[in-house]
Design a protein around this motif. Structure first.
Motif, mmCIF file in Angstrom:
data_model
loop_
_atom_site.group_PDB
_atom_site.id
_atom_site.type_symbol
_atom_site.label_atom_id
_atom_site.label_comp_id
_atom_site.label_asym_id
_atom_site.label_seq_id
_atom_site.Cartn_x
_atom_site.Cartn_y
_atom_site.Cartn_z
ATOM 1 N N LEU A 68 8.250 -2.114 3.771
ATOM 2 C CA LEU A 68 9.102 -1.219 3.395
ATOM 3 C C LEU A 68 8.236 0.137 2.826
ATOM 4 C CD1 LEU A 68 11.265 -3.523 1.010
ATOM 5 C CD2 LEU A 68 11.736 -2.837 3.512
ATOM 6 N N ALA A 69 6.903 -0.115 2.239
ATOM 7 C CA ALA A 69 6.373 0.921 1.900
ATOM 8 C C ALA A 69 4.941 0.370 2.068
ATOM 9 C CB ALA A 69 6.567 1.473 0.762
ATOM 10 N N CYS A 70 3.919 1.457 2.269
ATOM 11 C CA CYS A 70 2.622 1.172 2.049
ATOM 12 C C CYS A 70 1.675 2.556 1.552
ATOM 13 C CB CYS A 70 1.840 0.727 3.412
ATOM 14 S SG CYS A 70 0.213 0.301 3.139
ATOM 15 N N ASP A 71 0.919 2.379 0.455
ATOM 16 C CA ASP A 71 0.181 3.395 -0.269
ATOM 17 C C ASP A 71 -1.195 3.291 -0.070
ATOM 18 O OD1 ASP A 71 2.499 5.145 -1.148
ATOM 19 O OD2 ASP A 71 2.657 3.465 -2.682
ATOM 20 N N THR A 91 -1.274 -0.712 -1.579
ATOM 21 C CA THR A 91 -0.309 -1.195 -2.373
ATOM 22 C C THR A 91 0.878 -1.126 -1.189
ATOM 23 O OG1 THR A 91 -0.853 -0.336 -4.592
ATOM 24 C CG2 THR A 91 1.488 -1.111 -4.360
ATOM 25 N N THR A 92 1.344 -2.627 -0.997
ATOM 26 C CA THR A 92 2.451 -2.775 0.011
ATOM 27 C C THR A 92 3.564 -3.417 -0.294
ATOM 28 O OG1 THR A 92 0.473 -2.837 1.703
ATOM 29 C CG2 THR A 92 2.653 -3.447 2.532
ATOM 30 N N HIS A 104 -1.000 -5.962 -3.963
ATOM 31 C CA HIS A 104 -2.294 -5.020 -3.953
ATOM 32 C C HIS A 104 -3.221 -5.676 -3.378
ATOM 33 C CE1 HIS A 104 0.397 -3.023 -7.100
ATOM 34 N NE2 HIS A 104 0.967 -4.053 -7.369
ATOM 35 N N GLU A 105 -3.979 -5.020 -2.659
ATOM 36 C CA GLU A 105 -4.911 -5.518 -1.653
ATOM 37 C C GLU A 105 -6.162 -4.365 -1.425
ATOM 38 O OE1 GLU A 105 -2.575 -8.728 1.043
ATOM 39 O OE2 GLU A 105 -2.108 -6.651 1.039
ATOM 40 N N ARG A 106 -7.276 -4.873 -1.035
ATOM 41 C CA ARG A 106 -8.285 -4.046 -0.709
ATOM 42 C C ARG A 106 -8.364 -4.175 1.031
ATOM 43 N NH1 ARG A 106 -12.875 -5.830 -4.332
ATOM 44 N NH2 ARG A 106 -12.202 -7.695 -3.823
ATOM 45 N N GLU A 107 -8.768 -3.128 1.442
ATOM 46 C CA GLU A 107 -8.723 -3.292 3.174
ATOM 47 C C GLU A 107 -9.977 -2.668 3.485
ATOM 48 O OE1 GLU A 107 -5.526 -3.183 6.385
ATOM 49 O OE2 GLU A 107 -5.663 -1.350 5.371
ATOM 50 N N HIS A 123 -11.965 -4.083 13.848
ATOM 51 C CA HIS A 123 -11.865 -5.097 12.828
ATOM 52 C C HIS A 123 -11.265 -4.673 11.810
ATOM 53 C CE1 HIS A 123 -13.243 -8.706 10.751
ATOM 54 N NE2 HIS A 123 -13.611 -7.701 9.477
ATOM 55 N N GLU A 124 -10.505 -5.663 10.989
ATOM 56 C CA GLU A 124 -9.604 -5.490 9.890
ATOM 57 C C GLU A 124 -9.924 -6.538 8.942
ATOM 58 O OE1 GLU A 124 -5.065 -4.749 8.220
ATOM 59 O OE2 GLU A 124 -5.593 -4.908 10.547
ATOM 60 N N HIS A 125 -10.163 -6.408 7.569
ATOM 61 C CA HIS A 125 -10.336 -7.417 6.717
ATOM 62 C C HIS A 125 -9.438 -7.049 5.414
ATOM 63 C CE1 HIS A 125 -12.681 -9.634 3.372
ATOM 64 N NE2 HIS A 125 -12.165 -10.523 4.250
ATOM 65 N N LEU A 126 -8.553 -8.067 4.834
ATOM 66 C CA LEU A 126 -7.889 -7.708 4.026
ATOM 67 C C LEU A 126 -8.063 -8.822 2.822
ATOM 68 C CD1 LEU A 126 -5.311 -5.848 3.327
ATOM 69 C CD2 LEU A 126 -3.673 -7.453 4.343
ATOM 70 N N SER A 127 -8.103 -8.367 1.710
ATOM 71 C CA SER A 127 -8.369 -9.343 0.552
ATOM 72 C C SER A 127 -7.580 -8.802 -0.618
ATOM 73 C CB SER A 127 -9.879 -9.273 0.161
ATOM 74 O OG SER A 127 -10.295 -8.140 -0.482
ATOM 75 N N PRO A 128 -7.315 -9.787 -1.490
ATOM 76 C CA PRO A 128 -6.481 -9.352 -2.623
ATOM 77 C C PRO A 128 -7.044 -8.444 -3.713
ATOM 78 C CG PRO A 128 -7.127 -11.750 -2.849
ATOM 79 C CD PRO A 128 -7.703 -11.429 -1.581
ATOM 80 N N ALA A 129 -6.715 -7.606 -4.470
ATOM 81 C CA ALA A 129 -7.275 -6.569 -5.425
ATOM 82 C C ALA A 129 -7.605 -7.616 -6.530
ATOM 83 C CB ALA A 129 -6.105 -5.532 -5.617
ATOM 84 N N ALA A 130 -8.414 -7.209 -7.211
ATOM 85 C CA ALA A 130 -8.947 -7.843 -8.436
ATOM 86 C C ALA A 130 -7.855 -7.586 -9.506
ATOM 87 C CB ALA A 130 -10.251 -7.361 -8.948
ATOM 88 N N ALA A 131 -7.361 -8.538 -10.163
ATOM 89 C CA ALA A 131 -6.590 -8.444 -10.983
ATOM 90 C C ALA A 131 -6.643 -7.435 -12.269
ATOM 91 C CB ALA A 131 -6.171 -9.780 -11.667
#
Length: 131
Positions: A68-71, A91-92, A104-107, A123-131
């Motif tokens: 729906l959205a991605c910033d 932020t997706t 909320h992720e880091r890419e 290559h694409e790597h996606l991980s969760p953003a730190a809380a």
């Protein structure tokens, strides 16, 4: 002629826009066919763009997955000759049968210059953003 930095940023922006706007053909065309993908939400590495495309199709057909959205924020681009490393925070907002969710992720997206001067993602790597 634009410099490599601007060209790679334009490639990253086009990839992100296609993802955000649901233009899946354009999104997947931004990747080299032999690109690899590592997602924290997936139990294994995906070894080709087709493998990722097939997974995406499963998400949409079985769970009504939609972006729906991605910033994109906190962006950094590093150039190493014919290779570029783009990192950012994303932020997706997505929709599935379970409803809407914001993640909320880091890419990291790695681009590589081809002989004709294009910069596909390899290559694409996606991980969760730190809380």
């Amino acid at each position: 002629m634009t410099n490599d930095h601007d060209t790679v940023l334009a490639a990253a922006d086009a990839l992100i826009a296609a993802f955000t706007e649901g233009r899946t053909d354009d999104y997947f065309d931004a990747f080299s066919p032999d690109a690899s993908f590592v997602f924290h939400t997936t139990g294994k590495r995906l070894d080709s763009t087709q493998e990722y495309r097939d997974l995406w199709r499963t998400w949409t057909e079985e769970d009504d997955f939609r972006v729906l959205a991605c910033d994109s924020a906190d962006r950094r681009l590093q150039l190493f000759g014919d290779t570029a490393v783009f990192t950012h925070s994303v932020t997706t907002r997505v929709s599935t049968k379970a409803g809407e969710e914001t993640v909320h992720e880091r890419e990291t997206i790695v681009f590589h210059r081809t002989g004709d001067g294009d910069w596909p993602a390899v290559h694409e790597h996606l991980s969760p953003a730190a809380a």
